[in-house]
Enzyme design. Structure first.
Site, PDB file in Angstrom:
ATOM      1  N   ASP A 102      -1.157  55.366  34.032  1.00  0.00           N
ATOM      2  CA  ASP A 102       0.219  55.500  33.570  1.00  0.00           C
ATOM      3  C   ASP A 102       0.599  56.970  33.694  1.00  0.00           C
ATOM      4  O   ASP A 102      -0.127  57.847  33.226  1.00  0.00           O
ATOM      5  CB  ASP A 102       0.312  55.043  32.110  1.00  0.00           C
ATOM      6  CG  ASP A 102       1.611  54.310  31.831  1.00  0.00           C
ATOM      7  OD1 ASP A 102       2.676  54.860  32.150  1.00  0.00           O
ATOM      8  OD2 ASP A 102       1.548  53.193  31.286  1.00  0.00           O
TER       9      ASP A 102
ATOM     10  N   ASP B 254       6.310  56.084  34.121  1.00  0.00           N
ATOM     11  CA  ASP B 254       7.075  55.852  32.903  1.00  0.00           C
ATOM     12  C   ASP B 254       8.466  56.497  32.970  1.00  0.00           C
ATOM     13  O   ASP B 254       8.579  57.674  33.341  1.00  0.00           O
ATOM     14  CB  ASP B 254       6.287  56.455  31.731  1.00  0.00           C
ATOM     15  CG  ASP B 254       6.814  56.048  30.371  1.00  0.00           C
ATOM     16  OD1 ASP B 254       6.728  54.854  30.042  1.00  0.00           O
ATOM     17  OD2 ASP B 254       7.311  56.933  29.636  1.00  0.00           O
TER      18      ASP B 254
ATOM     19  N   GLU C 168       9.063  52.673  36.430  1.00  0.00           N
ATOM     20  CA  GLU C 168       9.636  51.945  35.303  1.00  0.00           C
ATOM     21  C   GLU C 168      11.029  52.490  35.080  1.00  0.00           C
ATOM     22  O   GLU C 168      11.191  53.623  34.625  1.00  0.00           O
ATOM     23  CB  GLU C 168       8.794  52.117  34.033  1.00  0.00           C
ATOM     24  CG  GLU C 168       9.262  51.194  32.930  1.00  0.00           C
ATOM     25  CD  GLU C 168       9.438  51.838  31.567  1.00  0.00           C
ATOM     26  OE1 GLU C 168       9.530  51.117  30.583  1.00  0.00           O
ATOM     27  OE2 GLU C 168       9.499  53.087  31.490  1.00  0.00           O
TER      28      GLU C 168
ATOM     29  N   HIS D 253       3.810  45.629  27.589  1.00  0.00           N
ATOM     30  CA  HIS D 253       3.514  46.103  26.231  1.00  0.00           C
ATOM     31  C   HIS D 253       4.768  46.459  25.440  1.00  0.00           C
ATOM     32  O   HIS D 253       4.673  46.826  24.274  1.00  0.00           O
ATOM     33  CB  HIS D 253       2.608  47.331  26.321  1.00  0.00           C
ATOM     34  CG  HIS D 253       3.315  48.484  26.961  1.00  0.00           C
ATOM     35  ND1 HIS D 253       3.682  48.469  28.292  1.00  0.00           N
ATOM     36  CD2 HIS D 253       3.764  49.654  26.458  1.00  0.00           C
ATOM     37  CE1 HIS D 253       4.321  49.585  28.569  1.00  0.00           C
ATOM     38  NE2 HIS D 253       4.383  50.336  27.475  1.00  0.00           N
ATOM     39  N   ASP D 254       5.941  46.397  26.072  1.00  0.00           N
ATOM     40  CA  ASP D 254       7.194  46.668  25.355  1.00  0.00           C
ATOM     41  C   ASP D 254       7.917  45.382  24.961  1.00  0.00           C
ATOM     42  O   ASP D 254       9.018  45.448  24.402  1.00  0.00           O
ATOM     43  CB  ASP D 254       8.144  47.501  26.232  1.00  0.00           C
ATOM     44  CG  ASP D 254       7.649  48.934  26.441  1.00  0.00           C
ATOM     45  OD1 ASP D 254       6.927  49.448  25.564  1.00  0.00           O
ATOM     46  OD2 ASP D 254       7.998  49.518  27.480  1.00  0.00           O
TER      47      ASP D 254
HETATM   48  O1  TEU Z   1       9.448  52.542  27.982  1.00  0.00           O
HETATM   49  C1  TEU Z   1      10.742  52.949  28.223  1.00  0.00           C
HETATM   50  C2  TEU Z   1      11.744  52.077  27.652  1.00  0.00           C
HETATM   51  O2  TEU Z   1      12.831  52.031  28.168  1.00  0.00           O
HETATM   52  C3  TEU Z   1      11.369  51.230  26.481  1.00  0.00           C
HETATM   53  O3  TEU Z   1      10.602  51.939  25.593  1.00  0.00           O
HETATM   54  C4  TEU Z   1      12.588  50.844  25.798  1.00  0.00           C
HETATM   55  O4  TEU Z   1      13.347  51.995  25.515  1.00  0.00           O
HETATM   56  C5  TEU Z   1      12.287  50.213  24.506  1.00  0.00           C
HETATM   57  O5  TEU Z   1      11.345  49.228  24.663  1.00  0.00           O
HETATM   58  C6  TEU Z   1      13.609  49.720  24.003  1.00  0.00           C
HETATM   59  O6  TEU Z   1      13.516  48.586  23.281  1.00  0.00           O
HETATM   60  C7  TEU Z   1       8.409  53.369  28.306  1.00  0.00           C
HETATM   61  C8  TEU Z   1       7.118  52.778  27.783  1.00  0.00           C
HETATM   62  O7  TEU Z   1       6.882  51.542  28.405  1.00  0.00           O
HETATM   63  C9  TEU Z   1       7.196  52.677  26.306  1.00  0.00           C
HETATM   64  O8  TEU Z   1       6.070  52.044  25.759  1.00  0.00           O
HETATM   65  C10 TEU Z   1       7.338  54.075  25.752  1.00  0.00           C
HETATM   66  O9  TEU Z   1       7.558  54.018  24.373  1.00  0.00           O
HETATM   67  C11 TEU Z   1       8.512  54.822  26.400  1.00  0.00           C
HETATM   68  O10 TEU Z   1       8.557  54.681  27.804  1.00  0.00           O
HETATM   69  C12 TEU Z   1       8.409  56.294  26.124  1.00  0.00           C
HETATM   70  O11 TEU Z   1       7.348  56.848  26.843  1.00  0.00           O
END
Ligand code: TEU
Ligand code: CA
Length: 528
Positions: free
Chosen positions: A97, A198, A240, A312-313
């Site tokens: 990542d 990311d 992403e 994971h989000d």
């Molecule tokens: O995610 C970016 C992102 O857009 C999501 O976190 C989104 O803002 C959030 O889920 C809204 O509901 C990436 C990673 O996947 C995430 O785990 C991190 O928290 C984020 O970046 C910051 O690095």
């Protein structure tokens, strides 16, 4: 192979929740090593590992304090190198990542930067003077509140698009770009095969905009990384990026532009939400499929899709989109069929391959994610405690981050100790071991799908055509000069009448049965 990313089937590991080897309640690298044969058996050929670098863990590793070191909680650098070797021995490639929009506030660059305006690291981050005694602009953090944090000592604000412990790097500073290039090459030289990038579209800022959007130098920066890191190492990269159209995605991934290999599409993941996380509405399968189909057409012959239905989000797809109480096997395998039969590189999130479901959160003390914890005060003003916990059990990021239950033993065999986050409620009956031994094993179905995806050239590279998409029934074809394959799905818990014919059943989640113009609940057929 130059375009090996097109033949990759990626499995995402969230290390904290995968497998704990040393009884501290937290998954780790030796735990991952112990499961590589399991992954090989599934048939995946690439792993994307969520961050395992040194981090205080404010955003669970997406706040990095040292880009070149493994966090001791996950193991040592030797453990990491051994894991990489063991993956390569099994012909599994590793994507790390790459979190370079921001660091942790505990990174030495920021510790220095914060010391004062004339510190050599000051310009590694984005510091601005107050405007009329207030924040420099109205930008909001993705985790709630202002994106600006005031620093008493210097009288300036620093920017953080995520938590205030995640200050944004200043990519305008050439020194920052050099540091990042060197750091990326450090991992690639070690043998890492690529990166998941990311929030990569945020690295260039446009302060003339009301809300943070892509900045003017985005493509220049990514082009630099491509030229100096990715291309010389034949690395695979997946961006992403939220809120892109297929046309905008091509600006990042058109091979002629020398930027990224592919970028995720997320449009389909917003179906079932009305305006953002925790604001839920009815799920409409037709819209979900419409988004996926739109991206198939949008990138066809020009780019390549990166498709996921979980990460994971996100909460578990079964909870979001299906009646998993009655049709867990059928719905899990139908979703897998869609993902692995469309054109593009599939990303399977840990647990997806056994049809895992969300845990239930009964109180805030059971939640671990900063996004949910920060959202709580706002939600509790609008809803009852019970309702907020229901929302967290349906839509918080913790849902997908619950530890993997490997068997029906204590803590699902994930750990001997107290797990850092609770497991889902029914791990005694829904776990890896149980699934592998079941006649209706989601894992075994995924295994067949992955094999088909990799070895059937029509499914891998063939053209895409939408044949039908109405209500819960959707049909698409994949074709080339040699073959035409149809995928027929019933995305609902009700039987559907639908007239169709086929010569040969390749596979279906109802086994080798004859379909007579009716589709049983969550049926998925791959036919000729
Ligand atoms: O995610 C970016 C992102 O857009 C999501 O976190 C989104 O803002 C959030 O889920 C809204 O509901 C990436 C990673 O996947 C995430 O785990 C991190 O928290 C984020 O970046 C910051 O690095
Ligand atoms: Ca551990």
């Amino acid at each position: 192979m130059k375009d090996w990313y097109k033949e990759a089937v990626v499995y995402q590991i969230y290390p904290k929740s995968f497998c704990d080897s040393n009884g501290d309640g937290i998954g780790d690298i030796p735990g991952i090593i112990s499961k590589l044969d399991y992954l090989k058996e599934l048939g995946i050929n690439t792993v994307w590992l969520s961050p395992c670098y040194v981090s205080p863990g404010d955003d669970k590793g997406y706040d990095i304090a040292d880009y070149r070191m493994i966090d001791p909680v996950y193991g040592t650098m030797d453990d990491f190198k051994y894991m990489l070797d063991e993956m390569h021995k099994r012909d599994i490639r590793l994507l790390m990542d790459l979190v370079v929009n921001h660091t942790s506030d505990e990174h030495e660059w920021f510790v220095e930067s914060k010391k004062g305006k004339d510190n050599p690291y000051r310009d590694y981050y984005i510091w601005k003077d107050p405007v009329d005694g207030h924040e420099p602009n109205g930008w909001k953090s993705n985790f709630g509140g202002s994106a600006w944090e005031y620093d008493e000592a210097s009288g300036q604000y620093y920017l953080h698009l995520y938590s205030k412990k995640q200050p944004d790097l200043n990519w305008e500073n050439e020194k920052v770009r050099r540091e990042i290039v060197d750091m990326i090459n450090y991992w690639l030289d070690m043998g890492v095969d690529g990166f998941r990038c990311d929030v990569i579209n945020s690295i260039s800022k446009d302060f003339t905009q009301e809300i943070p959007g892509d900045g003017p130098r985005l493509h220049e920066y990514i082009n630099l990384l491509n030229r100096e890191c990715f291309e010389p190492h034949n690395a695979m990269t997946v961006g992403e990026v939220w809120g892109l159209t297929p046309e905008q995605s091509l600006m990042l991934t058109d091979p002629k532009r020398n930027e990224l290999s592919i970028a995720f599409q997320f449009d389909h993941m917003s179906v079932g939400r009305n305006g953002g996380r925790f604001y839920l509405c009815d799920f409409e399968p037709e819209k979900f499929m419409e988004h996926l189909f739109n991206w198939q057409y949008g990138l066809m012959d020009k780019g390549w899709n990166a498709i996921c239905i979980e990460n994971h989000d996100q909460p578990r797809a079964l909870n979001r989109y299906a009646d998993f109480e009655n049709y867990r096997y059928e719905a899990a395998t139908m979703l897998g069929t869609i993902e692995l039969c469309l054109q593009g590189t599939p990303f399977i999130y840990q647990g997806q391959e056994i049809g895992l479901v969300n845990p239930t959160f009964n109180s805030l003390s059971e939640c671990r994610d900063i996004e949910a914890i920060n959202a709580y005060p706002e939600l509790i003003e609008k809803f009852s405690e019970e309702k907020v916990m229901e929302l967290f059990s349906k839509d918080s990021r913790d849902c997908g981050r619950a530890p993997i239950p490997w068997n029906s033993g204590k803590n699902g065999g994930f750990t001997d100790a107290e797990p850092w986050l609770k497991l889902h409620d029914r791990y005694e009956s829904i776990n890896v071991e149980e699934d592998l031994n079941s006649e209706r094993s989601v894992f075994n179905y995924y295994k067949k799908l992955i094999d088909l995806h990799i070895n059937n050239k029509t499914i891998l590279y063939g053209q895409f055509h939408q044949e039908y998409n109405k209500g819960p029934v959707s049909v698409f074809s994949r074709y080339d000069d040699n073959d035409t394959i149809l995928v027929i799905c019933n995305f609902s818990d009700k039987e559907q009448e639908f007239k169709f014919g086929y010569r040969e059943l390749i596979m279906s989640n109802y086994g080798d049965i004859k379909f007579n113009n009716t589709l049983p609940p969550y049926a998925a057929l791959i036919v000729r």
